[in-house]
Structures are given as structure tokens and as C-alpha cells.
Design a protein around this motif. Structure first.
Motif: not given
Length: 448
Positions: A30, A35, A91, A93-94, A118, A154
Motif C-alpha cells: 500500500v 502505511h 501497489d 489499495q488499503p 487485496r 493507486e
């Protein structure tokens, strides 16, 4: 290689493909502020190793100012062959509220032919598509290859746009594959030919110096939250269409899906109607959409009996491919100022804009990928739009107007990207990998 040999090689490599995708998904890469950076850098390093395993002779990480590194790879074109640029991002998304996930978001889990986690679809499936398709050729590629995998799409995709504008020769190619989208449904092949642009901003409303006791002052003191709510609800009419003057509804020329299927895919509750008018394709791909994506107000648990002095909202505008993002941003913010009640003080900030994309021509790359997709899926692809934005695409189209830009991928509308329980269908992934390998072979053969 014959098409049969290519498909056999894809099938033989699927076990490794799934294993490598799991190795990617387990990394919580992320790239949002706040993060940890270590998993993002681990994902960059793993991306580099995977591209080396695909037989590419040159692979390296390139620093990007203010962002995470780009992983770049290259193989020279055989005599007379074109060059293809392959794009994806590492990368993700959270995870969001982990309580809403049926499986842990960063513990890749296979269930009924799908891999959950994810980034399994967006966009580590795109990265593994490139790696697996390239492995088929064992280092003897039918076209020149360039691969660029970014690390902050993202959150701050404009960083790669700036990188491309500064380093155009690094990414110059005859065809460019953007593996960051997908099909309407599993097994329903499609090429994305239209992307909406986007704009986003934060609006702040102030009415008082400080919050006030709602018993002593409520009924006369202007409430900032009430003012903001009135402004935001003024953006749409009773049917849910955008009613900001100057933001006209559009018409999409291709097919439109059924509302019944859309309701099921979107999880619309029984008795709740869809919003807007026109076909689904018109609403999702060719018209403006405005969404309130966040509010800064007291939480219900933290609420006190007070008239609010200040309230904020984050607003996102999706813009048709032929619209101008800056104009739309100016139009919406001016409208909100106009409809603000009681003389409330309104300010705007945190602006983001990104252009849309409309494919304008069909050439040898488009012909080759359509043939490849028809073979891999057993049916010809159709033309679809995408309501989301991919910031890099508009930059590539502007920088390289002669290049053919192709958008496809293993995502589908049920993949739950940016949401809990994201997944990629492994059969769909296999078909997309076969599509890409067949395309590279057909495009190179046609050129020769």
C-alpha cells in the motif's frame, strides 16, 4: 510457435503463475502515506525478480521523484518486428475494514477457482499476466518488449505521468498494453476503448467561530453541516442525474449490460432503485458522475449536542472521455459556491485532475489482439468503456499519438477491486495470459 504450442505452454505454467501471484498478494504494498514503505519496496524487488525469470535481458529499478521506483525491463525487437510496451502496477489499495473480509486481505486464499486477496485482481493480476505470457517464449520474443511497472498508481499516478513526459524514449513503442482493467463478466471478452477522466477536491464550509450548544443556539445559529448537506444534495436531481449546468449526459455507442445483472454485481438492495436515466453504458461510461467519497464531521459515537462550526467533504467527479477535467472541476466548485445557503463561507482545496481516453483508430495491433482474444475466449471481444480512470493512458496517447493503446485484463465487474473480498477468477487469468501470448506472436508475425 503455433497457437496450440502457446496455449499448451500457458496451461503448463499455470501452477507457477498462481504461486507467483500468491507471493505478490501476500505483500501489503500500500503506497498511501501512513502505511509502511517496506512492503512496497519488497513488491518492487519481487517484480524485478519475476521479470528476470521471464527471460528479459535487461531489468532494473528506476527511481521516481517523490514516489516508489518503477521496474523497467526491455528486450530488443527482432529485425522488422514492432515493439510492445506492457504496463501494470505493483501497489494496491488499503484493505479497509478487515472485518468485512471473508478471508484475511493479505493471506491469498483459493476458493472455488478464484484467488482472494487485496491486489489479486488490481493490479497484480496484470503484472503476472505479463510475466506468464513472456515466459511462454523462453527469451525468444516475437516482438520487441518493454515493460514498465509502477509503484504508486493507486495514490499518486501523476508521478508516472511526469516520469513518462521526462523520459519519452524509454517507453516509446508501436503498441502499448495497459493490463489494468478487464471484462464485464467472467468469460465475456472485451477491449476497453473509452475511459472517463476524473477530478477531485475537498470542500470546506464554515458558519461559526466555534461549535455552539444546540439547545441554547440551535434554530438560529447556522449549522455548517446542514449547509454542506444542502449543497451536496443539490448536485443531483430526484432521479439521480447530475444537475450541474454545463455537465450534459452523454451516449455510449457500444452495447449496454442489463440492469438486473448490474444490480446483482453491485449488490443493490431489494427495493432500492438505480439512479440516473439513459442506458447503463450511457451512465457508467459516457456521462458525468459525482460522488461524495468522504466527510469530516463528528462521528455518531463521538457526537455532542452542538451546532457545527465547520464541515468538510471529499468530492469526486467522473468525466466523459471527451470532457475536460479542469473545466468540470471549475464548473462543479462554482456551482457549490452558488448554492451555499445563509452566506456560508466556502473554500476548496486538495485538487486532483486526470484526463480520460477515447480510442480513435484500429490498426494491426488491434486486429491481432482481437484475433488472440477470440481464440483464447472462444468468442469475439466486444467494445466497452470503463467508468474509472487510468492516469497514465491519456499521457501516453498525447505523447505517442501514432501508438496503438490496448486495454484489457483479468479483472471483471465481480472482482471487488477497491473493496473487501477482492478476487481474480483463475480461469479468466489463464484466458487473458493466453490472449497476451497469442497477441505477441500474431502481431510479430503480421509485421514480418
Amino acid at each position: 510457435m503455433t497457437p496450440e504450442e502457446i496455449e499448451s505452454a500457458v496451461d503448463a505454467g499455470m501452477a507457477q503463475t498462481v504461486d507467483d501471484l500468491k507471493r505478490l498478494v501476500v505483500l501489503p504494498s500500500v503506497a498511501f502515506p501512513g502505511h509502511p514503505e517496506a512492503p512496497v519496496l519488497e513488491a518492487a524487488a519481487l517484480t524485478e525478480r519475476l521479470l528476470r525469470s521471464a527471460g528479459l535481458p535487461e531489468v532494473r529499478q528506476i527511481p521516481v521523484e517523490g514516489s516508489f521506483p518503477v521496474v523497467f525491463a526491455e528486450a530488443p525487437a527482432p529485425p522488422g518486428a514492432p515493439t510492445v510496451l506492457l504496463y501494470s502496477h505493483y501497489d494496491v489499495q488499503p484493505a479497509g475494514d478487515t472485518a468485512l473480509w471473508r478471508t484475511p486481505p493479505f493471506e491469498p486464499t483459493e476458493i472455488d477457482g478464484a484467488l482472494y486477496g487485496r491486489g489479486a485482481a488490481d493490479d497484480k493480476s496484470g503484472l503476472i499476466t505479463h510475466v506468464s505470457a513472456l515466459r511462454v517464449f523462453e527469451g525468444r520474443f516475437p516482438v520487441g518488449i518493454k515493460v514498465i511497472v509502477e509503484g504508486q498508481e493507486e495514490y499518486a499516478g501523476e508521478r508516472l505521468q511526469e516520469f513518462v513526459e521526462t523520459n519519452p524514449e524509454l517507453v516509446r513503442a508501436d503498441a502499448m498494453v495497459i493490463a489494468d482493467c478487464g471484462n464485464p463478466h467472467v468469460g465475456d471478452p472485451a477491449l476497453t476503448t473509452s475511459l472517463r477522466g476524473m477530478a477531485a477536491f475537498t470542500v470546506e464550509v464554515r458558519t461559526l467561530t466555534d461549535p455552539l450548544h444546540s439547545g441554547a443556539f440551535g434554530g438560529a445559529a447556522p449549522d455548517a453541516l446542514s449547509a454542506l448537506m444542502r449543497m451536496l444534495t443539490a448536485l443531483h436531481d430526484d432521479q439521480g442525474d447530475v444537475r450541474v449546468p454545463g455537465l450534459a449526459r452523454g451516449v455510449f455507442p457500444g452495447e449496454s449490460g442489463s440492469e438486473e445483472t448490474f444490480r446483482a454485481t453491485a449488490g443493490v438492495l431489494d427495493g432500492v432503485s438505480l439512479v440516473g436515466t439513459g442506458t447503463l453504458a450511457d451512465r457508467l461510461w459516457a456521462s458525468y458522475a459525482i460522488t461524495v467519497t468522504g466527510l469530516d464531521v463528528p462521528t455518531v459515537m463521538g457526537a455532542i449536542n452542538a451546532v457545527q462550526a465547520v464541515a468538510r467533504a471529499r468530492v469526486t467527479i467522473r468525466i466523459p472521455a471527451d470532457g475536460d477535467s479542469k473545466t468540470a472541476l471549475d464548473t462543479v466548485t462554482a456551482y457549490l459556491e452558488k448554492v451555499a445557503p445563509w452566506g456560508a463561507q466556502v473554500t476548496f482545496g486538495d485538487f486532483v485532475i486526470g484526463s480520460g481516453f477515447q480510442a480513435t483508430s484500429s490498426g494491426p495491433a488491434r486486429t491481432a489482439v482481437e484475433a488472440a482474444m477470440a481464440r483464447a475466449f472462444g468468442r469475439a471481444p466486444r467494445q466497452v468503456g470503463q467508468g474509472g480512470s487510468i492516469p497514465l493512458v491519456a499521457t501516453l496517447a498525447e505523447q505517442f499519438p501514432e501508438a496503438e493503446i490496448l486495454l484489457y485484463g483479468a479483472e471483471d465487474e465481480g472482482a471487488a477491486i477497491h473493496a473487501p473480498n477482492e478476487r481474480v477468477d483463475l480461469g479468466e487469468l489463464r484466458r487473458v495470459i493466453a490472449t497476451e501470448a497469442l497477441f505477441l506472436a500474431e502481431y510479430g508475425a503480421a509485421a514480418r
